[in-house]
Design an enzyme around this catalytic site. Structure first.
Site: not given
Ligand code: S5P
Length: 268
Positions: A61-62, A93-95, A97, A220
């Site tokens: 999830t986001h 994606k915490f980033a 301190i 991809y």
């Molecule tokens: O390097 C990354 C890390 C993450 S977690 N590249 C990414 O695309 N993601 C996540 O994976 C991104 O935030 C999104 O939620 C998902 C890819 O989505 P898609 O629609 O491109 O398959």
């Protein structure tokens, strides 16, 4: 090499309950597919999840993009995760301190630690980020993934950064359950991880059939190439929720990734 071990065997090599659960339910449901459900309304979210829940091991999830989010929705997801046996992974994606991420993990609108089995963090801020999140998760069954690599074209992560991230993970393997990374091309991540830690899971985003990018920097690969290169779980977003028939598309991705895994574990 851990990539030739079955998920069920790898479940025995970790003490983290979430990693154990993940490996076991993957084998039980015969799926190494994580759905990245990046939609902005609860109604649409729940409609898609009702169609694909039995085909996934993890729901990513986001939650900060869900406009009508409330804690009842989070509780409902938890119920679904029990019913259909998948884990919830808030891709936060915490980033920052340690002290700040601790607050971000527990407080605010989303209170992520209360409902998400897994979350993730960049390692740019060093060990403090892991310690901050670990202390916030204390007493709960939770797992952390570290971003060791990214799928975005021309991202700034170097080989040295990836190696140091793997080292950090090994120092915190009670809480860190693995990595976000691709392992593809030169299989670097998979071979770095395999040295001593078959209990770590590698989850790989940037997976889509018949597409090489999205015009915004995403790149991809196919399910087969990711799994063959050492990834354990493929993360698919638009390839599934953007399809006319998300259920049959999810099944297609699940089958391709699972067959690639079966082929991989049979190779000596
Ligand atoms: O390097 C990354 C890390 C993450 S977690 N590249 C990414 O695309 N993601 C996540 O994976 C991104 O935030 C999104 O939620 C998902 C890819 O989505 P898609 O629609 O491109 O398959």
């Amino acid at each position: 090499m851990h990539t030739s071990m079955r998920y069920s065997e790898r479940a025995e090599t970790t003490d983290n309950p979430i990693a154990k659960k993940l490996f076991s339910l993957m084998e039980m449901k015969k799926t190494n597919l994580c759905l990245s459900l990046d939609v902005t309304e609860k109604k649409k979210f729940l409609l898609i999840i009702s169609k694909v829940a039995n085909k996934i091991c993890v729901l990513k999830t986001h939650m900060d993009i869900v406009e009508d989010f409330d804690m009842d929705f989070a509780k409902h997801l938890q119920k679904l995760s029990k019913q259909h046996e998948f884990l919830i992974f808030e891709d936060r994606k915490f980033a920052d301190i340690g002290n700040t991420v601790k607050q971000q993990y527990t407080s605010g609108v989303h209170r992520i630690v209360e409902w998400s089995h897994i979350t993730n963090a960049h390692t740019v801020a060093g060990y403090g980020i892991i310690e901050g999140l670990r202390s916030a998760a204390s007493g709960r069954e939770r797992g952390l993934l570290l971003l060791a690599q990214m799928s975005a074209k021309e991202n700034l992560i170097t080989e040295g950064y990836t190696k140091k991230t793997v080292e950090l993970a090994k120092n915190y393997n009670d809480f860190v359950i693995g990595f976000i990374g691709n392992g593809s091309d030169d299989k670097q991540l998979a071979s770095l991880v395999s040295i001593s830690e078959p209990g770590f899971v590698i989850m790989t985003p940037g997976i889509k059939l018949a597409s090489s990018g999205d015009g915004l920097g995403q790149s991809y690969a196919t399910p087969q190439s990711a799994i063959t290169a050492g990834s354990d779980v493929i993360i698919v977003g638009r390839g599934i929720y953007g399809a006319d028939d998300p259920a049959s598309e999810a099944d297609k991705y699940r089958r391709l990734a699972w067959d690639a895994y079966e082929k991989r574990v049979k190779q000596i």
